[in-house]
Enzyme design. Structure first.
Site, short mmCIF file in Angstrom:
data_model
loop_
_atom_site.label_atom_id
_atom_site.label_comp_id
_atom_site.label_asym_id
_atom_site.label_seq_id
_atom_site.Cartn_x
_atom_site.Cartn_y
_atom_site.Cartn_z
N ASP A 68 0.82 -1.21 0.00
CA ASP A 68 0.00 0.00 0.00
C ASP A 68 0.85 1.27 0.00
O ASP A 68 2.03 1.24 0.40
CB ASP A 68 -0.90 0.03 1.24
CG ASP A 68 -2.06 -0.94 1.16
OD1 ASP A 68 -2.09 -1.74 0.21
OD2 ASP A 68 -2.92 -0.91 2.05
N HIS A 101 -5.83 2.83 -4.45
CA HIS A 101 -5.80 3.15 -3.02
C HIS A 101 -6.20 4.61 -2.78
O HIS A 101 -5.66 5.26 -1.87
CB HIS A 101 -4.39 2.87 -2.48
CG HIS A 101 -4.31 2.65 -1.00
ND1 HIS A 101 -5.17 1.82 -0.32
CD2 HIS A 101 -3.45 3.15 -0.05
CE1 HIS A 101 -4.86 1.80 0.97
NE2 HIS A 101 -3.83 2.61 1.15
N HIS A 133 -4.37 9.71 0.32
CA HIS A 133 -4.56 8.72 1.40
C HIS A 133 -5.44 9.33 2.49
O HIS A 133 -4.95 9.86 3.50
CB HIS A 133 -3.20 8.30 1.96
CG HIS A 133 -3.24 6.99 2.69
ND1 HIS A 133 -3.76 6.87 3.96
CD2 HIS A 133 -2.85 5.74 2.32
CE1 HIS A 133 -3.67 5.62 4.35
NE2 HIS A 133 -3.12 4.90 3.37
N HIS A 174 3.89 -2.12 3.30
CA HIS A 174 3.90 -0.75 2.79
C HIS A 174 5.25 -0.42 2.16
O HIS A 174 6.29 -0.59 2.80
CB HIS A 174 3.61 0.24 3.94
CG HIS A 174 2.27 0.03 4.57
ND1 HIS A 174 2.03 -0.98 5.50
CD2 HIS A 174 1.08 0.68 4.40
CE1 HIS A 174 0.75 -0.92 5.88
NE2 HIS A 174 0.16 0.06 5.22
#
Length: 460
Positions: free
Chosen positions: A45, A96, A100, A189
C-alpha cells in the site's frame, strides 16, 4: 446540542462503523483471504515511492514473486515510470484512492471521484483499467459496498505494523514468518509518507521481506497476484456456500479468536498453527487412565484444541471424508512430537497428569496413544454435541449428509492420555531423523490411513 450529537453518532455508526465491522469480521462483499495450498499474496500500500519501490521490484524479481500494489493516485502521477515497470514485470496494480484519506471522512461522491481519478492515471500509464480497490486503512463506508460491480474491494488477512520503524527488522521478520501460510493476503507498505508512518520504515520492511521470501522458497510457497487468488477462491466450494453458512463460519471463527484471547491458549507450532493447548484444573467426572492412575476433579490437565481456521480450510480443500481425515492425522502427527518437547521443557506442564480434549471421534486419536472415553450424560454433553454437530456440518466435505448418515456415531467423546505416556512415546523416541521422516510422510502413508475417521473436532 445533545440531540444533534446523538444523531451524528447514529449516522456515523450506520454509515461507517457497522459496515467496517461487517466487512472485517464476516468478509461481506470484500476479499480478505485465499484458499491456496501453496500460494500466498504479497500486497503493498501507499506507493509508489521513488526510493523504495524500485528496490522492492528488484527483490520480487530476484525471487520470481508476483505482488499486488495498491497505489495512491497522486504518487502514481509523480512516478509513472515505476507504475510502467510494475505492469511490465507482471504485477497487479490496484487503487488506493488519489490521496490517502479515510472513506469515513468523505462523501460517497468524493470517494467515487478518488477511485475514478486514480484509475484514469493507471490507465494513462499502462493502458489497462484497474478493477481492484483497497480503501485507505481498510475502512469502508456503507456506499462502498455498492461499488462491487465496478471494483473488487480487497482487504487482508495479515497485517504487521511495518510502517513503524521501532518494530525492528527481527521482530517484523518474526511476525511475517508466523503468518507465512497458504492463502494469506499480507499487507505491507512500500512508502512511509502516510500520516503516522515513519519515512524510513520501508527499508526495514525490505530486509524482513527478503528473509520471508527466502523461507517461502524453502517451504515451497509462492507469492501470487490477488486476482489469481480470487479466481481460485471463486472456483472453490467456499464460494458456493450460502450466505447463511458463510455467516455461521464467520461467527465460529470470531468465537475462536475470543476464546484464544480469553483463555490464553498457546500454540504448538506458531509458524503453522494447528494444535493449541492450555493448562487448567480438570472439572469433570473421574476417569481411569491407561497407566492405572485416575484423573480426578482438580487435577491439572493440558487441554488440547484444534485450530478452527485450519480445520475449516482442510475441510474445504478435501474431496472426501477420507482425505480430510488423512490430512488431519498428518498435521497431528507433526505436532505431537513438538508438544512433547514443549511439555518436557516446562516444569509446570510436565507436572500435569494428562492431555485432555473433547472430540467427535471414532478411531483417529487412538493412533496417537489417546484413550477414548464416553462423556457422562448431562447438559454439558448435550450442548457439546449440538455445537460439534454444527461444526462438522460446516467443515465436513459431505456436510449435513454425514450427520444424518452416522448421527448415532457422531457423539462427543473424551480423549485422554497420561502426560508420562506422551513423553515416553514422543519425547524419547522421536529423534531428529525420525521426526524428519515423520514430517516428510508422503502419499504412500496416506493410503494406510484412508479408512481413518476424523481425528478431532474439538469443542471450544
Amino acid at each position: 446540542m445533545e440531540t444533534l450529537l446523538l444523531w451524528l453518532f447514529y449516522i456515523s455508526t450506520f454509515y461507517a462503523f457497522i459496515p467496517g465491522i461487517i466487512s472485517r469480521i464476516f468478509g461481506y462483499r470484500v476479499f480478505r483471504r485465499g484458499i491456496g495450498v501453496k500460494d500466498f499474496a504479497l500486497t503493498f500500500d501507499d506507493g509508489p515511492d521513488p526510493k523504495y519501490t524500485p528496490i522492492l521490484l528488484d527483490l520480487l524479481n530476484k525471487y520470481n514473486a508476483k505482488a499486488t500494489f495498491f497505489v495512491v493516485g497522486s504518487h502514481a502521477e509523480r512516478c509513472p515510470e515505476i507504475i510502467r515497470r510494475m505492469h511490465a514485470e507482471g504485477h497487479l496494480i490496484g487503487i488506493h484512492n488519489y490521496i490517502h484519506k479515510s472513506n469515513w471522512l468523505m462523501r460517497p461522491s468524493t470517494v467515487r471521484k478518488q477511485i475514478q481519478l486514480t484509475d484514469d492515471i493507471i490507465y494513462g500509464i499502462t493502458g489497462e483499467r484497474s478493477t481492484y480497490y483497497r480503501p485507505p486503512w481498510g475502512i469502508v463506508n456503507l456506499f462502498d459496498f455498492s461499488k462491487r460491480r465496478h471494483v473488487k474491494i480487497v482487504l487482508w488477512s495479515a497485517m504487521f505494523g511495518d510502517w513503524r520503524k521501532k518494530l525492528g527488522v527481527d521482530r517484523l521478520t518474526e511476525k511475517m514468518l508466523a503468518r507465512l501460510n497458504p492463502g494469506e493476503v499480507m499487507l505491507l507498505h512500500d512508502c512511509g509518507l502516510t500520516l503516522g508512518a515513519d519515512p524510513e520504515a520501508p527499508e526495514q520492511m525490505l530486509a524482513a521481506l527478503e528473509r520471508t521470501l527466502e523461507e517461502a522458497k524453502v517451504r515451497g510457497l509462492n507469492s501470487i497476484r490477488v486476482d489469481e487468488m480470487i479466481k481460485a477462491a471463486e472456483k472453490s466450494s467456499l464460494a458456493r456456500m450460502s450466505f447463511g453458512k458463510r455467516l455461521l463460519v464467520g461467527l465460529w471463527l470470531l468465537w475462536e479468536r475470543c476464546f484464544h484471547f480469553l483463555f490464553r491458549l498457546r500454540t504448538v507450532s506458531p509458524a503453522l498453527p494447528f494444535l493449541h493447548y492450555r493448562l487448567r484444573a480438570y472439572q469433570g467426572h473421574s476417569v481411569s487412565l491407561d497407566d492405572g492412575t485416575t484423573l480426578s476433579k482438580g487435577d491439572q490437565v493440558i487441554e488440547l484444541h484444534i485450530d478452527n481456521h485450519q480445520l475449516f480450510e482442510l475441510g474445504m480443500q478435501s474431496r472426501s471424508a477420507a482425505q480430510l481425515a488423512i490430512r488431519m492425522i498428518r498435521r497431528m502427527d507433526k505436532d505431537m512430537p513438538y508438544l512433547a518437547e514443549i511439555i518436557a521443557g516446562d516444569d509446570t506442564l510436565s507436572e500435569a497428569k494428562a492431555l485432555y480434549g473433547i472430540s467427535m471421534i471414532n478411531r483417529g486419536p487412538e493412533k496417537f496413544g489417546f484413550t477414548v472415553k464416553d462423556m457422562p450424560k448431562g447438559l454439558f454433553a448435550s450442548l457439546t454435541k449440538f455445537y460439534l454437530s454444527i461444526l462438522l456440518s460446516v467443515i465436513h466435505p459431505a456436510g449435513g449428509a454425514r450427520l444424518k448418515e452416522r448421527s448415532e456415531a457422531l457423539v462427543p467423546k473424551i480423549i485422554v492420555m497420561p502426560v508420562s505416556q506422551l513423553l515416553d512415546s514422543y519425547g524419547q523416541k522421536c529423534t531428529g531423523a525420525k521426526l524428519h521422516r515423520r514430517q516428510a510422510a508422503g502419499p504412500e502413508h496416506e493410503e494406510d490411513m484412508a479408512e481413518a475417521e476424523l481425528p478431532g473436532a474439538h469443542a471450544h
